[in-house]
Each structure stands twice: as C-alpha cells, then as structure tokens.
Design an enzyme around this catalytic site. Structure first.
Site, PDB file in Angstrom:
ATOM      1  N   CYS A  95       0.834  -1.204   0.000  1.00 55.53           N
ATOM      2  CA  CYS A  95       0.000   0.000   0.000  1.00 55.53           C
ATOM      3  C   CYS A  95       0.870   1.255   0.000  1.00 55.53           C
ATOM      4  CB  CYS A  95      -0.989  -0.027   1.165  1.00 55.53           C
ATOM      5  SG  CYS A  95      -2.348   1.167   0.993  1.00 55.53           S
ATOM      6  N   HIS A 214      -3.182  -5.100   1.553  1.00 59.25           N
ATOM      7  CA  HIS A 214      -2.561  -5.345   2.859  1.00 59.25           C
ATOM      8  C   HIS A 214      -2.616  -6.836   3.227  1.00 59.25           C
ATOM      9  CE1 HIS A 214      -2.361  -1.077   4.281  1.00 59.25           C
ATOM     10  NE2 HIS A 214      -3.392  -0.927   3.479  1.00 59.25           N
ATOM     11  N   GLU A 216      -0.829  -8.217   5.342  1.00 57.75           N
ATOM     12  CA  GLU A 216      -0.559  -8.300   6.781  1.00 57.75           C
ATOM     13  C   GLU A 216      -1.819  -8.172   7.625  1.00 57.75           C
ATOM     14  OE1 GLU A 216      -0.326  -3.865   5.915  1.00 57.75           O
ATOM     15  OE2 GLU A 216       0.066  -5.752   4.867  1.00 57.75           O
TER      16      GLU A 216
END
EC number: 3.5.1.2
Length: 245
Positions: A95, A214, A216
């Site tokens: 991002c 994302h 994560e």
C-alpha cells in the site's frame, strides 16, 4: 557440517502495519521450503544503522506522505534509496510502501512527496476513495502456485499502478529486468472485458515487489511465505550476501 545462514529481514517502523507484518513473517518461516540451512530473524527499522544490518526489508502500509517526511527527518531516505537501487537488496512495499517504491506518484498531497523509487511505474494514490470505501476482493495470484485458492486481499485507501513508465533506469541505479504484473483487481462496480483487465495491484521488478493491498491484515501467510522464499532463492543464487557467504 552445514553452516546455518541467517537472513535479517527488517520492517520499516516509522508508521503503519509494522507489528502485523512481523507477526505474519514469524508464522511464515515455518512454511518456507529451502534446501539450505537458513534462519530468519526479524527487526524493526528506524535508523540507518539498523537498516544496514538488514538483508531484506518490508515497507508497510500507512500514510505515504507521513512516512516520507519522517524518513527524511531521520536521515533514512538516502540510505533507503541505496538499499533498494544500488545494493539491490530485496524489498517489499504494501500500500503506502508501494507508493514510496514507485518512481512516480500522482494524486499526492499538496507539494508532492519524496519517493524512494525502484519500481519503474507511476502509481495513483487512493484509487478507490476514502477509508469508508475500503473493501476485500478475491485475487487470483498465479505466483502463489498452481491450484491455489484466491487470496482475500484487503484494500484500504489503496493505490494502483497506473502505468509502467520504462523498462529499467540508467547508470548505477538501473533496475534489473522489466516490470512484471503479478496481480490484477477487477474494479468494484465497473465492468471490464478480457482476461487480465482491471487495476494492477501487484508488481515485481528485480529485487523490488509491491502490492496495493494489505496481506498483513489477514491470517493468510501465503504471500509472506512466497516472498521469504524469493529472498532465500536470491541468497542461493548469489544475489544476496548473508553472513559473508
């Protein structure tokens, strides 16, 4: 006796999803397939000396303008450019990290922002609007392997790759190879025609990997596993110096 090789992977810890990346990296190590005796260690990076200890780096999601300002104040921008574009160490931006790794960015805040560069692309910030327009999309990511389930990708004020602007730079900072498109997202609410049509949301060029979304923020470790495997593969082929080997 086989010598254990240690790879230090840093996460740029100026702002954004630092802890989330570290958690998935630690989980991912159990799934990395390597014929070598490798050990990964992970560290938060806030200073140039800490960066110098790293063999690979993740630049997390967050706010790219803020991250660039803080990096400048800490004297990190030039060391980051050296890390990516001269030393050609492995780096992954998610991002905001993708925005920072792009050579050009549009729709930046007033006055623009400084880039690290490394990906010969122009990115469009906030392609999908405000945080209220965040969404999750299933992405078919062929690099994860044949027959793999789609990846549930989280998009929050996400950038996209608007255009590939060249096939590598010039001089001492020339990037290795062309930009590879690794992931495309169908635009929400918009019909697209033809295979591969949509927004470019994952790219790689040499040592640099970038995703608009994302990983994560999910429980899915597959992209982290793949990327660590790429770092280990670079070591095996002499593209990454670890422990003086």
């Amino acid at each position: 006796m086989t010598k254990t090789r240690t790879i230090t992977v840093g996460v740029l810890a100026l702002q954004g999803g630092v802890v989330e990346h570290l958690n998935l990296l630690r989980r991912a190590t159990a799934h990395v397939q390597s014929p070598d005796s490798l050990r990964f260690t992970f560290a938060e990076v806030r200073t140039a000396p800490q960066l110098a200890q790293c063999d690979a780096l993740i630049i997390p999601g967050g706010e790219s303008t803020t991250m660039a300002i803080v990096a400048r104040r800490l004297g990190l921008l030039d060391p980051l450019r050296e890390f990516v574009k001269v030393q050609h160490k492995a780096v992954w931006g998610t991002c905001a990290g993708l925005v920072m790794l792009a050579e050009e960015a549009v729709a930046t805040k007033q006055g623009g922002q400084e880039q690290i560069g490394g990906l010969d692309v122009r990115v469009l910030r906030n392609r999908y609007g405000t945080q209220m327009q965040s969404f999750v999309a299933n992405l078919d990511l062929a690099f994860l392997g044949e027959g793999e389930e789609p990846f549930r990708a989280v998009f929050i004020r996400a950038p996209v790759v608007e255009e590939v602007i060249s096939d590598g730079g010039s001089g001492s900072q020339k990037q290795a190879g062309k930009v590879e498109v690794l992931g495309v997202c169908q635009v929400p609410g918009q019909q697209t025609e033809g295979e591969g049509k949509g927004d470019i949301v994952a790219v790689r060029q040499g040592n640099v990997f970038g995703t608009s979304f994302h990983p994560e923020l999910t429980d899915d470790v597959r992209i982290h596993v793949w990327w660590l495997g790429q770092v280990a593969d670079a070591l095996r082929h002499g593209r990454l110096a670890v422990d003086g080997v």
